[in-house]
Motif scaffolding. Structure first.
Motif, mmCIF file in Angstrom:
data_model
loop_
_atom_site.group_PDB
_atom_site.id
_atom_site.type_symbol
_atom_site.label_atom_id
_atom_site.label_comp_id
_atom_site.label_asym_id
_atom_site.label_seq_id
_atom_site.Cartn_x
_atom_site.Cartn_y
_atom_site.Cartn_z
ATOM 1 N N GLY A 134 -5.167 -8.076 -0.063
ATOM 2 C CA GLY A 134 -3.928 -7.388 0.307
ATOM 3 C C GLY A 134 -4.013 -6.787 1.693
ATOM 4 N N ARG B 299 -8.856 4.803 -4.163
ATOM 5 C CA ARG B 299 -7.876 5.902 -4.199
ATOM 6 C C ARG B 299 -6.767 5.656 -5.217
ATOM 7 N NH1 ARG B 299 -5.782 5.943 1.647
ATOM 8 N NH2 ARG B 299 -5.811 3.720 1.146
ATOM 9 N N LEU C 120 -0.454 4.187 5.001
ATOM 10 C CA LEU C 120 -1.041 3.349 6.049
ATOM 11 C C LEU C 120 -2.357 3.947 6.559
ATOM 12 C CD1 LEU C 120 -0.685 0.959 8.055
ATOM 13 C CD2 LEU C 120 0.421 2.585 9.604
ATOM 14 N N CYS C 121 -3.414 3.161 6.510
ATOM 15 C CA CYS C 121 -4.664 3.561 7.185
ATOM 16 C C CYS C 121 -4.465 3.194 8.662
ATOM 17 C CB CYS C 121 -5.864 2.794 6.636
ATOM 18 S SG CYS C 121 -6.007 2.838 4.847
ATOM 19 N N THR D 1 -3.117 -3.828 -1.203
ATOM 20 C CA THR D 1 -3.932 -3.229 -2.257
ATOM 21 C C THR D 1 -3.586 -3.883 -3.586
ATOM 22 O OG1 THR D 1 -3.892 -1.110 -1.089
ATOM 23 C CG2 THR D 1 -4.524 -1.050 -3.394
ATOM 24 N N VAL E 143 0.721 -5.737 5.859
ATOM 25 C CA VAL E 143 0.986 -4.840 4.733
ATOM 26 C C VAL E 143 2.441 -4.388 4.720
ATOM 27 C CG1 VAL E 143 -1.300 -3.831 4.396
ATOM 28 C CG2 VAL E 143 0.184 -2.884 6.145
ATOM 29 N N ARG F 192 -7.202 8.203 5.735
ATOM 30 C CA ARG F 192 -7.680 7.600 4.486
ATOM 31 C C ARG F 192 -8.694 8.565 3.853
ATOM 32 N NH1 ARG F 192 -8.477 1.853 2.606
ATOM 33 N NH2 ARG F 192 -10.005 2.054 0.960
ATOM 34 N N CYS G 80 0.873 -1.179 0.000
ATOM 35 C CA CYS G 80 0.000 0.000 0.000
ATOM 36 C C CYS G 80 0.904 1.221 0.000
ATOM 37 C CB CYS G 80 -0.870 0.050 1.255
ATOM 38 S SG CYS G 80 -2.027 -1.303 1.371
ATOM 39 N N ILE H 299 4.184 -0.825 3.585
ATOM 40 C CA ILE H 299 3.886 0.539 3.132
ATOM 41 C C ILE H 299 5.105 1.066 2.381
ATOM 42 C CG2 ILE H 299 3.224 2.871 3.889
ATOM 43 C CD1 ILE H 299 1.099 0.704 4.466
ATOM 44 N N PHE I 161 -6.360 2.331 10.993
ATOM 45 C CA PHE I 161 -7.149 1.227 11.575
ATOM 46 C C PHE I 161 -6.647 -0.125 11.081
ATOM 47 C CE2 PHE I 161 -9.120 2.396 7.569
ATOM 48 C CZ PHE I 161 -9.239 1.164 6.942
ATOM 49 N N CYS I 162 -5.701 -0.131 10.147
ATOM 50 C CA CYS I 162 -5.365 -1.351 9.411
ATOM 51 C C CYS I 162 -4.890 -2.486 10.330
ATOM 52 C CB CYS I 162 -4.274 -1.049 8.388
ATOM 53 S SG CYS I 162 -3.857 -2.506 7.403
#
Ligand code: SF4
Length: 477
Positions: free
Chosen positions: A133, A170, A84-85, A135, A92, A205, A81, A94, A87-88
């Motif tokens: 993912g 996005r 970073l969101c 993403t 992942v 986000r 991704c 980043i 809440f993730c």
């Protein structure tokens, strides 16, 4: 008012709308405890390390040699991704806007695909594929097409295979959608979470409605038969009113399915989530937000499937729930029961024959293991007879809301009441709270109990007896 008073009449049943009314704070507190989501049984924290390529190969070959080998379901984890969101909870990597890891990752993945394909059996049809993912649309459209071409070359896809992909509006372009349509994808799962600008700022986000809607319209124009939207409740600054406004906008877009996930706050495992803690809604408010979603989506014509999923009544997920053919695996609820799930990519989980395996959870060890051995599993479990029994009991409860004792006795050669005397005793308070009916022939979640299915399944979990110092699961509500 107790739950029993709050609309738990049997007549509402599994096939009708679910009305849960007002639940007392005391009841919510008692049931809002750490608990598994039961996408597997036994759950991942109890799997053993040291399950490498050799053990995984044995599982694959055994399963391929069965008289009637199961069809395949493929899951590919594409972990990158750009941002970073907060809440993730996913695994992942980043990267910012620089995509230099994209091609090396795909080379490793192709190598792993080749290794698995040569052992999973060439004649077993792939009936389901999911790109998750991370993403997946972080990858350029031509890379995604090439990946699909590789898979089609190494496996045999059934003509009606379900091909799904997670899409982050996005970073997803019309060119991505066109490439995915050309490659045969027929299900899009679009991350939305919440359209409220204050919530979006808090979770890092920013995803305006005006960017999301055209993408869905483009997907419909390209003929994608199913578009799912993911929302999350329990995020900072959310209220039932603000989430209601998001729901209005979602309904304008008219998706086919909805997932409304509870925000899993586990800052001791995902440190970045600490940023969100000061503004999270309290327990009662969080449940109120979920209740808003439940009421609004049902009155808009969606059926409540269970846990966090909604679908239109003519959707195959809703039909599968009514026919009791619904299944649950690492992809959540699915209509594809009886498959071997092959996990590919960093951290991916597989369910093959009588076992589960998971790949290395970090990029460097994943790549090193695939380069060295062709596969990257590091932990897993082989099910015992007791695991298989409990797995089918838990599956039955989570997918159908009912455990039919005679079916379990027939399939596993046990006396249900005798084997599960302890679990039945532990369910008694849930029955008094109106969440479950303990009947002579079956155990049936009440309409309000369907929201608490994780709690109702926990007494059947043989590995949950010893509380750990630090919870490894998120809370159930
Ligand atoms: S896009 Fe999804 S996987 Fe990526 S950071 Fe955000 S929530 Fe996590």
């Amino acid at each position: 008012m107790t739950a029993r008073e709050a609309g738990t009449d049997r007549g509402a049943g599994m096939d009708c709308g679910l009305a849960i009314g007002h639940l007392s704070l005391d009841l919510l507190r008692r049931y809002n405890v750490p608990g598994p989501r039961y996408t597997s049984y036994p759950t991942a924290p109890v799997w053993k390390e040291g399950v490498g390529a050799r053990e995984y190969e044995a599982l694959l070959l055994e399963s391929a040699r069965e008289d009637e080998p199961r069809p395949l379901s493929l899951y590919l984890h594409l972990p990158f991704c750009e941002k970073l969101c907060y809440f993730c909870g996913c695994t992942v990597v980043i990267t910012g806007s620089e995509h230099r890891l994209e091609d090396p990752y795909l080379s490793t993945l192709e190598r792993e695909i080749d290794w698995v394909a040569s052992r999973a059996g060439h004649r077993r049809p792939v009936v389901q594929l999911h790109l998750g993912g991370g993403t997946p649309t972080y990858f350029a459209p031509d890379r995604l097409e090439a990946l699909l071409a590789r898979l089609r070359d190494r496996f045999v896809f059934s003509s009606d295979a379900e091909l799904g992909v997670e899409v982050d509006p996005r970073v997803t372009t019309p060119q991505h959608l066109a490439a995915l349509a050309r490659a045969g994808f027929n299900r899009l799962s679009m991350g939305v979470q919440d359209f409220d600008p204050q919530v979006q700022a808090a979770i890092n986000r920013i995803q305006p409605y005006d960017d999301t809607r055209p993408l869905v319209e483009e997907a419909h124009r390209l003929g994608f038969p199913s578009v799912n939207m993911d929302l999350i409740y329990g995020l900072p600054y959310q209220t039932p009113v603000s989430f209601g406004a998001t729901i209005d906008r979602v309904l304008e877009i008219a998706p086919d399915r909805l997932a409304v996930y509870s925000y899993a706050n586990v800052p001791w495992m995902k440190k970045h989530q600490r940023i969100l803690e000061p503004h999270l809604p309290g327990e009662a408010e969080k449940f109120g937000i979920f209740q808003t979603a439940l009421e609004r989506f049902q009155s808009a014509g969606f059926e409540y499937i269970g846990m966090d999923h909604f679908a239109r009544p003519d959707d195959e997920l809703a039909r599968a729930r009514r026919n009791r053919t619904l299944h649950r695996n690492f992809q959540g609820y699915t209509t594809k029961a009886g498959t071997d799930l092959i996990g590919l990519g960093m951290s991916a989980i597989g369910e093959v024959g009588d076992g589960y395996v998971q790949n290395a959870r970090d990029l460097a060890p994943y790549r090193a293991a695939v380069e060295r051995e062709g596969a990257a599993t590091f932990r897993g479990v082989r099910l015992t007879a007791d695991d298989r029994l409990r797995k089918s009991v838990i599956q039955s409860l989570l997918c159908h809301g009912v455990i039919v004792k005679a079916e379990i006795e027939r399939d596993h050669g046990i006396d249900f009441d005798e084997t599960f005397a302890d679990a039945l005793e532990r369910l008694r308070p849930c029955a008094e709270d109106g969440l479950v009916e303990l009947l002579p022939a079956e155990i049936r979640a009440t309409p309000v109990g369907r929201v608490f299915l994780r709690n109702l399944a926990m007494p059947f979990d043989a590995y949950l007896t010893a509380p750990t110092e630090r919870p490894v699961f998120s809370r159930t509500l």
